[in-house]
Write a protein that holds these residues in place. Structure first.
Motif, PDB file in Angstrom:
ATOM      1  N   GLN A  20       0.832  -1.209   0.000  1.00 32.24           N
ATOM      2  CA  GLN A  20       0.000   0.000   0.000  1.00 32.24           C
ATOM      3  C   GLN A  20       0.865   1.257   0.000  1.00 32.24           C
ATOM      4  OE1 GLN A  20      -2.470  -0.969   3.423  1.00 32.24           O
ATOM      5  NE2 GLN A  20      -4.254  -1.039   2.074  1.00 32.24           N
ATOM      6  N   GLY A  23       2.033   2.148  -3.314  1.00 35.85           N
ATOM      7  CA  GLY A  23       1.009   2.580  -4.262  1.00 35.85           C
ATOM      8  C   GLY A  23       0.021   1.525  -4.699  1.00 35.85           C
ATOM      9  N   GLY A  24       0.148   0.302  -4.199  1.00 31.08           N
ATOM     10  CA  GLY A  24      -0.795  -0.757  -4.538  1.00 31.08           C
ATOM     11  C   GLY A  24      -2.098  -0.607  -3.785  1.00 31.08           C
ATOM     12  N   LYS A  25      -3.164  -1.207  -4.318  1.00 31.81           N
ATOM     13  CA  LYS A  25      -4.474  -1.163  -3.663  1.00 31.81           C
ATOM     14  C   LYS A  25      -4.738  -2.523  -3.024  1.00 31.81           C
ATOM     15  CE  LYS A  25      -6.312   2.154  -6.922  1.00 31.81           C
ATOM     16  NZ  LYS A  25      -5.553   2.116  -8.148  1.00 31.81           N
ATOM     17  N   VAL A  26      -5.055  -2.509  -1.743  1.00 25.32           N
ATOM     18  CA  VAL A  26      -5.291  -3.740  -0.996  1.00 25.32           C
ATOM     19  C   VAL A  26      -6.602  -3.604  -0.236  1.00 25.32           C
ATOM     20  CG1 VAL A  26      -4.405  -5.278   0.792  1.00 25.32           C
ATOM     21  CG2 VAL A  26      -2.813  -4.153  -0.753  1.00 25.32           C
ATOM     22  N   GLY A  27      -7.499  -4.592  -0.386  1.00 28.17           N
ATOM     23  CA  GLY A  27      -8.786  -4.580   0.291  1.00 28.17           C
ATOM     24  C   GLY A  27      -8.695  -5.031   1.740  1.00 28.17           C
ATOM     25  N   HIS A  28      -9.866  -5.270   2.346  1.00 30.84           N
ATOM     26  CA  HIS A  28      -9.959  -5.693   3.739  1.00 30.84           C
ATOM     27  C   HIS A  28      -9.756  -7.199   3.864  1.00 30.84           C
ATOM     28  CE1 HIS A  28     -11.539  -1.734   4.403  1.00 30.84           C
ATOM     29  NE2 HIS A  28     -12.604  -1.970   3.642  1.00 30.84           N
ATOM     30  N   PRO A  44       1.920   0.185  -7.945  1.00 30.46           N
ATOM     31  CA  PRO A  44       0.679   0.873  -8.341  1.00 30.46           C
ATOM     32  C   PRO A  44      -0.170   0.100  -9.349  1.00 30.46           C
ATOM     33  CG  PRO A  44       2.507   2.411  -8.343  1.00 30.46           C
ATOM     34  CD  PRO A  44       3.088   1.046  -8.152  1.00 30.46           C
ATOM     35  N   SER A  47      -3.821  -4.491  -7.752  1.00 29.68           N
ATOM     36  CA  SER A  47      -5.037  -4.229  -6.997  1.00 29.68           C
ATOM     37  C   SER A  47      -5.588  -5.563  -6.493  1.00 29.68           C
ATOM     38  CB  SER A  47      -6.069  -3.536  -7.895  1.00 29.68           C
ATOM     39  OG  SER A  47      -7.275  -3.351  -7.198  1.00 29.68           O
ATOM     40  N   ASN A  50     -11.198  -7.475  -1.528  1.00 29.12           N
ATOM     41  CA  ASN A  50     -11.491  -7.873  -0.146  1.00 29.12           C
ATOM     42  C   ASN A  50     -11.551  -9.390   0.005  1.00 29.12           C
ATOM     43  OD1 ASN A  50     -11.864  -5.119   0.518  1.00 29.12           O
ATOM     44  ND2 ASN A  50     -13.976  -5.228  -0.180  1.00 29.12           N
ATOM     45  N   THR A  91      -5.389  -7.048 -11.674  1.00 32.20           N
ATOM     46  CA  THR A  91      -6.509  -6.786 -10.776  1.00 32.20           C
ATOM     47  C   THR A  91      -7.066  -8.110 -10.278  1.00 32.20           C
ATOM     48  OG1 THR A  91      -7.059  -4.815 -12.059  1.00 32.20           O
ATOM     49  CG2 THR A  91      -8.737  -5.640 -10.549  1.00 32.20           C
TER      50      THR A  91
END
Length: 143
Positions: A20, A23-28, A44, A47, A50, A91
């Motif tokens: 994160q 720049g990466g996207k990480v869910g719950h 980045p 992704s 969750n 993704t």
């Protein structure tokens, strides 16, 4: 290198925080068991949705590893103007399971509630609610 060692020592939550921060996207509630840590330039493009589980030794490949005249100063590359680059974001949807030692190639989207079998090489998009496995990965029939 240091962050990889710290990730090994502190575990999944630390590795996800580093992704994160880069720049990466990480869910719950993501379980990230692999020691693979994308570099700052690559993070980045990652992704993760969750409630996803990524098993040990999973690798994400964000580009084809090609080199061009801007990167390689070898005169042979500059004279031929060789510059081939294929890359893309990866993704991963919600509630996905990626099996041990799988490889995810550039530009792949994995749909929600999908399962990737151990040792698979994912070369194309995977729709939601499907089980895929093999090299290259293909849809597996449910009996």
């Amino acid at each position: 290198m240091l962050q990889t060692l710290l990730g090994w020592f502190f575990g999944s939550d630390y590795r996800l925080k580093v992704i994160q921060k880069r720049g990466g996207k990480v869910g719950h509630k993501v379980n990230y068991f692999t020691m693979y840590m994308p570099h700052s330039e690559e993070a980045p493009y990652l992704s993760i949705g969750n409630y996803t589980t990524i098993s040990n030794n999973v690798h994400f490949i964000f580009h084809d590893g090609s080199i061009g005249p801007l990167i390689n100063r070898n005169p042979a590359f500059i004279l031929k103007n060789v510059f081939v680059k294929k890359g893309g974001a990866i993704t991963i949807g919600n509630h996905v399971f990626i099996g041990h030692s799988s490889i995810i190639l550039p530009g792949v989207h994995i749909g929600d509630y999908s399962v990737i079998g151990a040792g698979s090489v994912v070369t194309k998009d995977i729709p939601s609610y499907e089980v895929w496995g093999g090299v290259p990965a293909r849809k597996l029939p449910l009996k």
